[in-house]
Design a protein around this motif. Sequence first.
Motif, PDB file in Angstrom:
ATOM      1  N   MET A 176       0.848  -1.201   0.000  1.00 49.27           N
ATOM      2  CA  MET A 176       0.000   0.000   0.000  1.00 49.27           C
ATOM      3  C   MET A 176       0.884   1.252   0.000  1.00 49.27           C
ATOM      4  O   MET A 176       1.889   1.313   0.707  1.00 49.27           O
ATOM      5  CB  MET A 176      -0.912   0.006   1.235  1.00 49.27           C
ATOM      6  N   ASP A 177       0.498   2.221  -0.827  1.00 49.31           N
ATOM      7  CA  ASP A 177       1.253   3.464  -0.888  1.00 49.31           C
ATOM      8  C   ASP A 177       1.109   4.238   0.417  1.00 49.31           C
ATOM      9  O   ASP A 177       0.049   4.216   1.057  1.00 49.31           O
ATOM     10  CB  ASP A 177       0.748   4.318  -2.049  1.00 49.31           C
ATOM     11  N   PRO A 178       2.173   4.947   0.829  1.00 52.40           N
ATOM     12  CA  PRO A 178       2.093   5.738   2.062  1.00 52.40           C
ATOM     13  C   PRO A 178       1.066   6.851   1.941  1.00 52.40           C
ATOM     14  O   PRO A 178       0.833   7.387   0.850  1.00 52.40           O
ATOM     15  CB  PRO A 178       3.507   6.294   2.220  1.00 52.40           C
ATOM     16  N   ASP A 179       0.455   7.201   3.038  1.00 57.42           N
ATOM     17  CA  ASP A 179      -0.579   8.237   3.078  1.00 57.42           C
ATOM     18  C   ASP A 179       0.040   9.603   2.776  1.00 57.42           C
ATOM     19  O   ASP A 179       0.817  10.120   3.587  1.00 57.42           O
ATOM     20  CB  ASP A 179      -1.221   8.230   4.466  1.00 57.42           C
ATOM     21  N   SER A 194      -1.202  12.570   2.839  1.00 57.08           N
ATOM     22  CA  SER A 194      -1.596  13.624   3.771  1.00 57.08           C
ATOM     23  C   SER A 194      -0.788  13.531   5.059  1.00 57.08           C
ATOM     24  O   SER A 194      -0.406  14.556   5.639  1.00 57.08           O
ATOM     25  CB  SER A 194      -3.094  13.527   4.077  1.00 57.08           C
ATOM     26  N   LEU A 195      -0.483  12.321   5.502  1.00 57.33           N
ATOM     27  CA  LEU A 195       0.325  12.145   6.706  1.00 57.33           C
ATOM     28  C   LEU A 195       1.766  12.573   6.434  1.00 57.33           C
ATOM     29  O   LEU A 195       2.404  13.206   7.293  1.00 57.33           O
ATOM     30  CB  LEU A 195       0.283  10.689   7.170  1.00 57.33           C
ATOM     31  N   ILE A 196       2.256  12.250   5.259  1.00 60.23           N
ATOM     32  CA  ILE A 196       3.604  12.692   4.886  1.00 60.23           C
ATOM     33  C   ILE A 196       3.682  14.214   4.920  1.00 60.23           C
ATOM     34  O   ILE A 196       4.636  14.796   5.455  1.00 60.23           O
ATOM     35  CB  ILE A 196       3.972  12.172   3.487  1.00 60.23           C
ATOM     36  N   ALA A 197       2.680  14.876   4.360  1.00 60.83           N
ATOM     37  CA  ALA A 197       2.653  16.337   4.328  1.00 60.83           C
ATOM     38  C   ALA A 197       2.587  16.928   5.725  1.00 60.83           C
ATOM     39  O   ALA A 197       3.226  17.951   6.003  1.00 60.83           O
ATOM     40  CB  ALA A 197       1.465  16.819   3.498  1.00 60.83           C
ATOM     41  N   ARG A 198       1.846  16.292   6.618  1.00 63.26           N
ATOM     42  CA  ARG A 198       1.731  16.795   7.991  1.00 63.26           C
ATOM     43  C   ARG A 198       3.053  16.645   8.747  1.00 63.26           C
ATOM     44  O   ARG A 198       3.432  17.524   9.527  1.00 63.26           O
ATOM     45  CB  ARG A 198       0.613  16.055   8.719  1.00 63.26           C
ATOM     46  N   THR A 249       8.562  10.875   4.369  1.00 61.24           N
ATOM     47  CA  THR A 249       8.047   9.719   3.640  1.00 61.24           C
ATOM     48  C   THR A 249       8.550   8.422   4.253  1.00 61.24           C
ATOM     49  O   THR A 249       7.792   7.445   4.403  1.00 61.24           O
ATOM     50  CB  THR A 249       8.474   9.788   2.156  1.00 61.24           C
ATOM     51  N   ALA A 250       9.823   8.403   4.632  1.00 61.24           N
ATOM     52  CA  ALA A 250      10.409   7.207   5.245  1.00 61.24           C
ATOM     53  C   ALA A 250       9.757   6.888   6.587  1.00 61.24           C
ATOM     54  O   ALA A 250       9.580   5.714   6.937  1.00 61.24           O
ATOM     55  CB  ALA A 250      11.911   7.392   5.413  1.00 61.24           C
ATOM     56  N   VAL A 294       1.986  14.184  15.646  1.00 58.21           N
ATOM     57  CA  VAL A 294       1.364  13.974  14.340  1.00 58.21           C
ATOM     58  C   VAL A 294       1.067  12.500  14.096  1.00 58.21           C
ATOM     59  O   VAL A 294      -0.010  12.132  13.611  1.00 58.21           O
ATOM     60  CB  VAL A 294       2.258  14.525  13.213  1.00 58.21           C
ATOM     61  N   VAL A 295       2.026  11.644  14.432  1.00 61.86           N
ATOM     62  CA  VAL A 295       1.864  10.214  14.133  1.00 61.86           C
ATOM     63  C   VAL A 295       1.199   9.447  15.265  1.00 61.86           C
ATOM     64  O   VAL A 295       0.937   8.244  15.136  1.00 61.86           O
ATOM     65  CB  VAL A 295       3.233   9.572  13.802  1.00 61.86           C
TER      66      VAL A 295
END
Length: 209
Positions: A1-4, A6-10, A33-34, A59-60
């Motif tokens: 599954m590709d990483p989210d 929106s979460l990467i941007a946050r 991204t990592a 955030v995470v």
Amino acid sequence: MDPDPSLIARIDAVLPQTQCRQCGYDGCLPYATAIVRGEAEINQCPPGGEAGIARIALVVGRATMPLNPANGVEKPLTLAVIDETLCIGCTLCIQACPVDAIVGAAKRMHDVVAELCTGCELCVPPCPVDCIGMFPAGFAWDDVHAADSRRRYESRNERSSREQSAPALREGTIAASPLKGDAATRKAAIIAAAIERARARRPATTAGE
């Protein structure tokens, strides 16, 4: 599954955007991204320090953790300064700067725009004459600096992509330079060229002198 995305941007939004690569990635966005992919921990950004780790953790949705010493130590912001008397105009520092904070041209003295420098120190190792030093900034890095740095980093990357795809590249870039091979070979050639330029500028001596 590709990483989210929106979460990467946050995550990217709370990183300092110094683009220093101490995290082990090519910039803040690749690091974000990592993290989302589970390939990196949240404690690999020395410029962000403990406060930055706490912001990422929020955030995470994870617990905060100490900065990983393998990535460096938290310290006050420093800015690069070029010794004009030693600079030979090789452009290697310009090429290394991720945010276009260094101005100059080939065979001309370069200068660091203090207001734009992120303190990443990436310009220091490539300098063949060790004319770049890091000095206390006297101010703290904040979100305004980060946002401006991100814009300049993205702009530089876009420009680099255009130049790499163009049939004729600008004079003064690595690709346009005749210097090839590893970094040591490039440095040796640059220094030799600088010496020859210095000799050419000297007044001719008369016979017997």
